[in-house]
Design a protein around this motif. Structure first.
Motif, PDB file in Angstrom:
ATOM      1  N   ARG A 168       1.363  39.338  38.828  1.00  0.00           N
ATOM      2  CA  ARG A 168       1.049  38.130  38.087  1.00  0.00           C
ATOM      3  C   ARG A 168      -0.075  38.376  37.073  1.00  0.00           C
ATOM      4  N   SER A 173      10.067  39.382  36.390  1.00  0.00           N
ATOM      5  CA  SER A 173      10.338  37.939  36.494  1.00  0.00           C
ATOM      6  C   SER A 173       9.123  37.111  36.101  1.00  0.00           C
ATOM      7  N   GLN A 174       7.932  37.549  36.488  1.00  0.00           N
ATOM      8  CA  GLN A 174       6.719  36.816  36.135  1.00  0.00           C
ATOM      9  C   GLN A 174       6.429  36.922  34.635  1.00  0.00           C
ATOM     10  N   GLY A 194       9.169  31.635  28.967  1.00  0.00           N
ATOM     11  CA  GLY A 194       9.120  30.258  29.442  1.00  0.00           C
ATOM     12  C   GLY A 194       8.136  29.377  28.702  1.00  0.00           C
ATOM     13  N   ASP A 246       8.846  34.619  32.829  1.00  0.00           N
ATOM     14  CA  ASP A 246       8.456  33.216  33.017  1.00  0.00           C
ATOM     15  C   ASP A 246       7.220  32.861  32.199  1.00  0.00           C
ATOM     16  N   ASN A 256       1.625  27.213  37.375  1.00  0.00           N
ATOM     17  CA  ASN A 256       2.707  27.870  38.119  1.00  0.00           C
ATOM     18  C   ASN A 256       2.167  28.917  39.090  1.00  0.00           C
TER      19      ASN A 256
END
Length: 247
Positions: free
Chosen positions: A134, A33-34, A41, A37, A102
């Motif tokens: 992250r 997910s990171q 993203g 993103d 973020n």
């Protein structure tokens, strides 16, 4: 004294982050997910800014080369200057600001809402569960974003040189092929690797170490510091890497 204490605290956090990142396996769902993103993203913002940067590079350099009749050298300049320096730095600074904000904001919110302490109570290492994925996400994503920025930037420079300024497209492409080597592309991506990790560790540090007593204001301060320090570090590191690589 506060600055020295903060630097010592950052050094300790960096060493701990390095140890956790390379000695443990981060949770897969958070890592995915990171990474999505940070990478996907950032594509929209990076695409728009790189197109304008590539066009501007052609237009501005054309005016300088025109003074001594060297317009045909535009492809060489746009290729070397863009791939080696402009696009990797722009990807790191622009996307790093978005990604860093973020990271810092999410960790700071977890800190002031005591979610990090809750993980510790449940015997879950917050560094492994929150920080390591992250760090890996940004370290993986930013080199790819730098390579993507190189492609989009060169395409935009070509469009500006050929369609707007009327230069010969074949000559532009030939100069890029002759002057821009694979090593230049890989160097730009390597810069993205180093700058991405630095952005991630700086942002995680500011978010993870925010004081609970600062509340929402602390989240804003941590986010601001992450953006500023990350951008400054990218510029400094790019200069050092260019000096080491190209002399």
């Amino acid at each position: 004294m506060n600055t020295i204490r903060k630097l010592i605290e950052f050094a300790r956090f960096t060493l701990l982050a390095l140890r956790v990142q390379f000695t443990t396996i981060p949770p897969r769902e958070i890592l995915v997910s990171q990474t999505v993103d940070a990478g996907w993203g950032s594509l929209g913002l990076l695409t728009m800014l790189t197109i304008f940067a590539g066009l501007n590079l052609s237009v501005q350099s054309y005016g300088s080369f025109e003074r001594f009749g060297g317009q045909d050298l535009l492809g060489m300049f746009a290729g070397i200057g863009g791939v080696r320096e402009l696009y990797p730095v722009m990807a790191a600074v622009v996307c790093g600001a978005r990604i860093g904000a973020n990271l810092a904001a999410s960790l700071a919110n977890m800190k002031i809402s005591e979610q990090i302490e809750a993980l510790e109570v449940m015997a879950v290492d917050p560094m492994r569960y929150l920080v390591a994925p992250r760090l890996w996400a940004v370290t993986i994503s930013l080199p790819l974003l730098c390579g993507y920025a190189d492609v989009i930037g060169l395409g935009a420079s070509y469009a500006g040189a050929v369609w707007q300024l009327g230069l010969d497209g074949g000559s532009f492409i030939t100069q890029v092929q002759e002057q821009v080597r694979l090593e230049d592309l890989l160097t730009g991506m390597f810069k993205g690797l180093i700058m991405g990790w630095l952005i991630a560790v700086i942002s995680c540090f500011h978010g993870y170490t925010v004081a609970k007593r600062d509340g929402a204001e602390g989240v804003g301060i941590a986010t601001n510091l992450a953006i500023v320090h990350g951008a400054v570090m990218c510029i400094v590191v790019n200069l050092l890497l260019s000096w080491l690589i190209y002399g």
